[in-house]
Design a protein around this motif. Structure first.
Motif, mmCIF file in Angstrom:
data_model
loop_
_atom_site.group_PDB
_atom_site.id
_atom_site.type_symbol
_atom_site.label_atom_id
_atom_site.label_comp_id
_atom_site.label_asym_id
_atom_site.label_seq_id
_atom_site.Cartn_x
_atom_site.Cartn_y
_atom_site.Cartn_z
ATOM 1 N N GLY A 22 -11.030 -1.196 -29.158
ATOM 2 C CA GLY A 22 -10.741 -1.277 -27.729
ATOM 3 C C GLY A 22 -10.252 0.025 -27.151
ATOM 4 N N GLY A 23 -10.955 1.109 -27.447
ATOM 5 C CA GLY A 23 -10.493 2.426 -27.006
ATOM 6 C C GLY A 23 -11.105 2.928 -25.720
ATOM 7 N N THR A 24 -11.853 2.080 -25.015
ATOM 8 C CA THR A 24 -12.531 2.560 -23.809
ATOM 9 C C THR A 24 -11.739 2.338 -22.528
ATOM 10 O OG1 THR A 24 -13.732 0.456 -23.623
ATOM 11 C CG2 THR A 24 -14.827 2.252 -24.816
ATOM 12 N N ALA A 25 -10.624 1.601 -22.614
ATOM 13 C CA ALA A 25 -9.839 1.328 -21.403
ATOM 14 C C ALA A 25 -8.423 0.939 -21.787
ATOM 15 C CB ALA A 25 -10.489 0.199 -20.588
ATOM 16 N N GLY A 26 -7.547 0.900 -20.778
ATOM 17 C CA GLY A 26 -6.199 0.370 -20.956
ATOM 18 C C GLY A 26 -5.359 1.121 -21.963
ATOM 19 N N VAL A 27 -4.542 0.361 -22.694
ATOM 20 C CA VAL A 27 -3.627 0.951 -23.674
ATOM 21 C C VAL A 27 -4.394 1.691 -24.768
ATOM 22 C CG1 VAL A 27 -1.954 0.381 -25.483
ATOM 23 C CG2 VAL A 27 -1.747 -0.673 -23.227
ATOM 24 N N GLY A 28 -5.533 1.147 -25.181
ATOM 25 C CA GLY A 28 -6.317 1.808 -26.225
ATOM 26 C C GLY A 28 -6.768 3.193 -25.809
ATOM 27 N N ALA A 29 -7.255 3.319 -24.576
ATOM 28 C CA ALA A 29 -7.707 4.616 -24.086
ATOM 29 C C ALA A 29 -6.549 5.597 -23.986
ATOM 30 C CB ALA A 29 -8.378 4.444 -22.719
ATOM 31 N N GLY A 30 -5.420 5.136 -23.470
ATOM 32 C CA GLY A 30 -4.252 6.010 -23.371
ATOM 33 C C GLY A 30 -3.745 6.451 -24.734
ATOM 34 N N THR A 31 -3.804 5.555 -25.694
ATOM 35 C CA THR A 31 -3.384 5.893 -27.057
ATOM 36 C C THR A 31 -4.299 6.955 -27.646
ATOM 37 O OG1 THR A 31 -2.501 3.662 -27.376
ATOM 38 C CG2 THR A 31 -2.956 4.957 -29.356
#
Length: 319
Positions: A22-31
């Motif tokens: 889940g790295g394309t949006a939200g917390v995942g992207a920010g991480t």
């Protein structure tokens, strides 16, 4: 104690290969964006939207370069729909064909309070996405994680840079159907749950995340497994929910509501903290605090084992 500051408190990650779902949006992207500033060898992320992934990779390259490292880390996107176990299996096999080590697996992706539905494989949609897809990914990648743990121990015995599995759960795991997990209803939409049943279905899946991390820690002590909550974060999961659910979240948690950037802090802490300072199988609140939250289900000494055995049986044909 000073507030957590990722720029100061996340250590150099040289040589580390880190995978986040889940790295394309939200917390995942920010991480992902923040991890890229700390010199990892390779960042890998999954998601369903290839166009968003391309944009994410561009942001990582520009952001990490401007932050200081002489060159941005290698970044790889692997398409994966966690609600489709054939997609998870394909993604896992691609990962195993491309990676020679894996230091950190962050099971971050998830859905929240969506309408009643079944996954492609016939499971309640929250449980399929939030638990079962991550469990299959973990099982498929476990040999690579174990091999990395062995190599890490041989390179520096007694050091705190342990290989780890981080399950991103939620404080919502306290709100579940009676018994915590209704095993005989997991292959239904569970529409018969009482008022706010969508929250109970979500809470059930988040309890599974917490319990599964605890079972991983017991059964595979060579890997540091634990769970955490990012807190209540003003991301799309909240903003895109219905007005009633949004009102409920804001009315009950507005004082504790975190910005998307603050929502990354507990996961970033979990990636960088000295492994000797982490309690295996524990559930952590922001930032880095062992939670004292309990429920009747979480105290059930048999529930984690039952979840483990049920999960093993359901995933057997996908291995």
């Amino acid at each position: 104690m000073a507030a957590f500051d990722p720029k100061r408190d996340v250590p150099d990650l040289s040589g580390k290969v880190i995978l986040i779902t889940g790295g394309t949006a939200g917390v995942g992207a920010g991480t992902l964006l923040e991890l890229a500033r700390h010199n990892p060898s390779h960042l890998v992320f999954t998601g369903r939207n290839a166009k968003s992934a391309e944009s994410m990779i561009s942001q990582i390259h520009s952001s990490s370069t401007s932050a200081g490292p002489s060159s941005p880390p290698k970044v790889t996107f692997i398409p994966c729909d966690l609600a489709d176990l054939s997609s998870v299996r394909s993604a896992s096999e691609k990962l195993l064909s491309e990676l020679t080590r894996l230091d950190v697996l962050i099971c971050n992706a998830g859905i929240m309070v969506v309408p009643p539905a079944l996954s492609k494989d016939g499971y309640e949609i929250h449980f399929a996405t939030n638990h079962l897809g991550h469990a299959l990914l973990t099982k498929k990648l476990l040999p690579l994680l174990q091999a990395t743990a062995t190599a890490t121990a041989e390179a520096g015995p007694g050091r705190g840079d342990t290989v780890r599995i981080i399950m991103v759960s939620s404080a919502a795991w306290r709100g579940t159907p009676p018994g915590g997990i209704v095993f005989d209803k997991l292959k239904t939409k569970q529409e018969g749950l009482p008022f706010l049943g969508r929250w109970l279905r979500y809470g059930q899946s988040k309890l599974a995340n917490m319990l599964y991390a605890r079972e991983l820690a017991k059964r595979h002590p060579e890997i540091l497994s634990f769970s955490l909550t990012p807190g209540v974060v003003a991301t799309g999961l909240v903003k895109d929910s219905g007005w009633a659910d949004k009102a409920l979240v804001y009315a009950t948690t507005w004082r504790a509501m975190k910005t998307p950037e603050e929502g990354t802090h507990n996961t970033l802490w979990a990636v960088g903290v000295d492994g000797r300072d982490v309690e295996p199988g524990a559930f952590y609140e922001p930032v880095g605090k062992v939670s004292k939250m309990e429920s009747k289900a979480s105290r059930d000494p048999e529930l984690g084992g039952k979840l483990w055995e049920w999960t093993e049986g359901e995933l057997e044909r996908w291995m």
